[in-house]
Scaffold this active site. Structure first.
Site, PDB file in Angstrom:
ATOM      1  CB  SER A 117     -16.022   3.415  -7.198  1.00  0.00           C
ATOM      2  OG  SER A 117     -15.591   4.549  -6.470  1.00  0.00           O
ATOM      3  CB  SER A 118     -12.582   6.910  -9.538  1.00  0.00           C
ATOM      4  OG  SER A 118     -11.350   6.619  -8.959  1.00  0.00           O
ATOM      5  CG  ASP A 122       0.568   2.928  -6.594  1.00  0.00           C
ATOM      6  OD1 ASP A 122       0.784   3.747  -5.677  1.00  0.00           O
ATOM      7  OD2 ASP A 122      -0.529   2.856  -7.197  1.00  0.00           O
ATOM      8  CG  ASP A 146      -6.412   2.068  -7.614  1.00  0.00           C
ATOM      9  OD1 ASP A 146      -5.755   1.261  -6.927  1.00  0.00           O
ATOM     10  OD2 ASP A 146      -6.811   3.160  -7.186  1.00  0.00           O
ATOM     11  CG  LEU A 198     -13.759  -1.703  -2.185  1.00  0.00           C
ATOM     12  CD1 LEU A 198     -15.044  -2.521  -2.112  1.00  0.00           C
ATOM     13  CD2 LEU A 198     -12.590  -2.559  -1.694  1.00  0.00           C
ATOM     14  CE1 TYR A 225      -3.002   7.546  -3.022  1.00  0.00           C
ATOM     15  CE2 TYR A 225      -2.199   9.286  -4.464  1.00  0.00           C
ATOM     16  CZ  TYR A 225      -2.314   7.944  -4.156  1.00  0.00           C
ATOM     17  OH  TYR A 225      -1.726   7.005  -4.964  1.00  0.00           O
ATOM     18  CB  SER A 274     -24.558   7.184 -12.626  1.00  0.00           C
ATOM     19  OG  SER A 274     -24.373   6.309 -11.526  1.00  0.00           O
ATOM     20  N   GLY A 280     -16.180   5.618  -3.538  1.00  0.00           N
ATOM     21  CA  GLY A 280     -15.208   6.278  -2.673  1.00  0.00           C
ATOM     22  C   GLY A 280     -14.885   5.505  -1.412  1.00  0.00           C
ATOM     23  CD  GLU A 313      -3.077  -0.312   0.062  1.00  0.00           C
ATOM     24  OE1 GLU A 313      -3.095   0.022  -1.141  1.00  0.00           O
ATOM     25  OE2 GLU A 313      -3.703  -1.289   0.512  1.00  0.00           O
TER      26      GLU A 313
HETATM   27  C1  GLA Z   1      -5.156   4.630  -4.257  1.00  0.00           C
HETATM   28  C2  GLA Z   1      -4.374   4.978  -5.512  1.00  0.00           C
HETATM   29  C3  GLA Z   1      -3.352   3.890  -5.851  1.00  0.00           C
HETATM   30  C4  GLA Z   1      -2.485   3.553  -4.632  1.00  0.00           C
HETATM   31  C5  GLA Z   1      -3.343   3.330  -3.392  1.00  0.00           C
HETATM   32  C6  GLA Z   1      -2.526   3.174  -2.150  1.00  0.00           C
HETATM   33  O1  GLA Z   1      -5.947   3.492  -4.477  1.00  0.00           O
HETATM   34  O2  GLA Z   1      -5.252   5.147  -6.606  1.00  0.00           O
HETATM   35  O3  GLA Z   1      -2.569   4.304  -6.939  1.00  0.00           O
HETATM   36  O4  GLA Z   1      -1.530   4.545  -4.413  1.00  0.00           O
HETATM   37  O5  GLA Z   1      -4.263   4.389  -3.171  1.00  0.00           O
HETATM   38  O6  GLA Z   1      -1.759   2.014  -2.211  1.00  0.00           O
END
Ligand code: GLA
Length: 393
Positions: free
Chosen positions: A131-132, A38, A176, A129, A226, A69, A126, A35
């Site tokens: 969704s975007s 990336d 993702d 998982l 983030y 939607s 959000g 986590e």
């Molecule tokens: C989100 C981001 C990913 C990754 C995770 C954390 O899902 O879209 O690219 O950085 O957070 O691991």
């Protein structure tokens, strides 16, 4: 959601003429471990899941784009035109598919006509998982299918990431879109985010299942926090580079990190970098343990990942911490951790089949007592990546 209901709603919203729509699906994803590694040039270990986004779509005769939607019926039909695909805050969620169309055209793919597209997602929005990314990749396969395009899947994945980074403005990594674009039934994907080399690893959990737990905590300021974490890691890297010739934190072993960590001048940045380096090592170890069938050891690494995200990366929060801690103390749980970006959202636990019901009851009870509302549970299967669905599914 079944095909009949999707089809009926499509026709209610867009009318029946002129052609029959086609059906597409893009999964969501969980991340088993790895986590916030990336964008630090490390490894991740995600898997696509059986929950995701359905898209029902057909070409129009004109240049208009009509999006709807079923998750946001109050927003009604959102309309725009191929001639103006710029980001528009009024278009709300529809900026994700719009952004994808924008990047397809920018990359020279011919999108000759407008479209009617209906979306329905059975993953929570959000909640960590993806969704975007799911809606981006659903749009990708819609465009590929309706306009007969031959698109390298990696390129589609990268266009999805551009939508997040440049169009929406979240500086996320590639995990993702990659997991959703390249997912494979019953397999997790070990991805080296630096080289984009990847490897499918069968997830054989014997008598255990992956339970997804949604904290149902509203994620506030998640995007800005983030981006802040990412910037902190970049500053740590810049400090290390005053003596070490490295391109990313993912290139460092924990020994090297310990040897050079004094170069990082800010204490907080040092903690962030520590997480990135150790988490990357844990991820590689986790793959080995899983391949050897050492589930207990795999679970321990998941737990350690959560602790590091809690103490060093500081992205968990009281809700996810309580979920993880309750899981660690419950019989039959091999490992548990938050999954995704954090700041609320979901956790995953690997639980013995005979204990799942009891685990859910116990967690609902302790969690509701503490926070005043219950968590939700999903038992997802590990599934294939984004694709067009058969005429009957
Ligand atoms: C989100 C981001 C990913 C990754 C995770 C954390 O899902 O879209 O690219 O950085 O957070 O691991």
């Amino acid at each position: 959601m079944n095909q009949h209901d999707l089809s009926r709603t499509f026709h209610e919203i867009f009318g029946t003429a002129p052609t029959k729509p086609r059906f597409f699906f893009a999964p969501g994803r969980i991340n088993l471990i790895g986590e916030h590694t990336d964008y630090n040039g490390g490894h991740v270990f995600p898997a696509a899941i059986s929950f995701g986004t359905y898209a029902v779509a057909r070409q129009r005769a004109d240049q208009k784009l009509h999006f709807y939607s079923m998750n946001f019926p109050e927003r009604g039909k959102i309309e725009c035109n191929l001639a103006d695909l710029s980001y528009n805050p009024d278009h709300d969620w529809a900026n994700f598919p719009k952004g994808m169309i924008y990047y397809f055209i920018k990359n020279g793919y011919s999108i000759s006509h407008g479209m009617d597209i209906l979306f329905y997602g059975d993953i929570p929005n959000g909640a960590g998982l993806s969704s975007s990314a799911s809606i981006e990749m659903a749009t990708g396969v819609v465009l590929e299918g309706l306009f007969d395009l031959e698109i390298d899947r990696l390129h589609m994945i990268q266009m999805g990431q551009h939508v997040e980074n440049q169009y929406i403005g979240v500086n996320s990594g590639i995990m993702d879109q990659f997991a959703i674009g390249k997912g494979k039934k019953d397999c997790a994907i070990l991805l080296d985010c630096q080289t984009l080399e990847f490897h499918y690893a069968p997830v054989e959990l014997k008598d255990h299942e992956i339970v997804i737990i949604n904290s149902n905590k509203q994620r506030t300021l998640a995007a800005s926090k983030y981006n802040e974490r990412r910037a902190e890691c970049e500053e740590a890297l810049a400090d290390l580079r005053t003596e070490l010739p490295i391109g990313s934190l993912g290139e460092l072993t924990s020994e090297k990190f310990e040897q050079y960590k004094h170069l990082i001048t800010n204490d907080i940045h040092r903690k962030r970098a520590k997480h990135a380096v150790y988490e990357n090592e844990r991820t590689l170890l986790a793959l080995q343990e899983l391949e050897k069938g050492h589930l207990e050891a795999f679970g321990q690494l998941m737990n350690a990942s959560h602790v590091s995200l809690r103490d060093d990366y500081e992205v968990t929060g009281a809700e996810l911490d309580q979920i993880a801690e309750t899981a660690w103390n419950h019989p039959g749980v091999i490992g548990a951790r938050m999954t995704g970006a954090g700041f609320g959202g979901c956790a995953i636990a690997i639980v013995h089949q005979t204990q799942i019901e009891h685990f859910k009851e116990k967690l609902s009870e302790t969690y509701s007592e503490e926070f005043g509302y219950p968590p939700s549970f999903y038992e997802a299967k590990i599934s294939d990546g984004a694709k067009e669905l058969a005429e009957e599914f």
